[in-house]
Design a protein around this motif. Sequence first.
Motif, PDB file in Angstrom:
ATOM      1  N   HIS A 181      76.438  57.761  59.418  1.00  0.00           N
ATOM      2  CA  HIS A 181      75.118  57.154  59.187  1.00  0.00           C
ATOM      3  C   HIS A 181      74.127  58.190  58.652  1.00  0.00           C
ATOM      4  O   HIS A 181      73.349  57.893  57.746  1.00  0.00           O
ATOM      5  N   LEU A 182      74.158  59.368  59.208  1.00  0.00           N
ATOM      6  CA  LEU A 182      73.271  60.434  58.734  1.00  0.00           C
ATOM      7  C   LEU A 182      73.570  60.772  57.272  1.00  0.00           C
ATOM      8  O   LEU A 182      72.670  60.789  56.431  1.00  0.00           O
ATOM      9  N   THR A 183      74.835  61.035  56.969  1.00  0.00           N
ATOM     10  CA  THR A 183      75.188  61.456  55.608  1.00  0.00           C
ATOM     11  C   THR A 183      74.966  60.327  54.600  1.00  0.00           C
ATOM     12  O   THR A 183      74.513  60.571  53.486  1.00  0.00           O
ATOM     13  N   TYR A 184      75.232  59.098  55.015  1.00  0.00           N
ATOM     14  CA  TYR A 184      75.022  57.970  54.098  1.00  0.00           C
ATOM     15  C   TYR A 184      73.541  57.800  53.781  1.00  0.00           C
ATOM     16  O   TYR A 184      73.160  57.579  52.639  1.00  0.00           O
ATOM     17  N   ARG A 185      72.711  57.943  54.790  1.00  0.00           N
ATOM     18  CA  ARG A 185      71.275  57.785  54.551  1.00  0.00           C
ATOM     19  C   ARG A 185      70.725  58.929  53.715  1.00  0.00           C
ATOM     20  O   ARG A 185      69.786  58.747  52.953  1.00  0.00           O
ATOM     21  N   MET A 186      71.302  60.103  53.845  1.00  0.00           N
ATOM     22  CA  MET A 186      70.818  61.216  53.030  1.00  0.00           C
ATOM     23  C   MET A 186      71.326  61.130  51.603  1.00  0.00           C
ATOM     24  O   MET A 186      70.609  61.481  50.664  1.00  0.00           O
ATOM     25  N   LEU A 187      72.562  60.685  51.419  1.00  0.00           N
ATOM     26  CA  LEU A 187      73.167  60.701  50.092  1.00  0.00           C
ATOM     27  C   LEU A 187      73.112  59.348  49.383  1.00  0.00           C
ATOM     28  O   LEU A 187      73.180  59.298  48.156  1.00  0.00           O
TER      29      LEU A 187
END
Length: 188
Positions: A33-39
């Motif tokens: 979730h963190l990486t998807y929201r950042m990328l």
Amino acid sequence: MENMDSRLVKLILKGDQRAFAELVELYKDKIFHLTYRMLGNRHEAEDMVQETFLRVYRNLDKYDPNQKFSTWIYRIATNLCIDRLRRRKPTYSLDAEINDQEGSDGYGMLPSDERTPEGETLLLETQTQIREAIDSLPAKYKSIMVLRYLQDMSLQEVSDVLNLPVTTIKTRVHRGREFLRKKLEHKL
């Protein structure tokens, strides 16, 4: 949670592969979730999750048990995303992500009593504009805004993850919000 983390870390350092699998299971969704929201891209986010756990595995002996494990793993994932964002070309399209409804998970959900085709179209356009505004943030602001507002971390937690003073985090949150406000007031 933290006691379980330290127990798992100790087992992993002793060579217990099942403990590492358990650790991955505990954190894989949160890191995704963190990486998807950042990328903003599912495939890149999945790559960053794998890279995060690879780094964790390789560097577990360097982990300081006096700090929260969650802070350490979030720092690794965030830094990897920031590096990926810096390497990206300045222009890229999110149309494919938005057209298949992927990622429209709350960036701009507008309250509505009834769903009409016009309302759905307006909602999708608003979400698209908000996503584009967030994606246009410089990496140093984007990582903080994602951690603070989309991952719901406190200023102190964001400070710990990014290894920056809380005062710097506060300043960047303020500047990031201003950037978004100016960007969105012309579009919405």
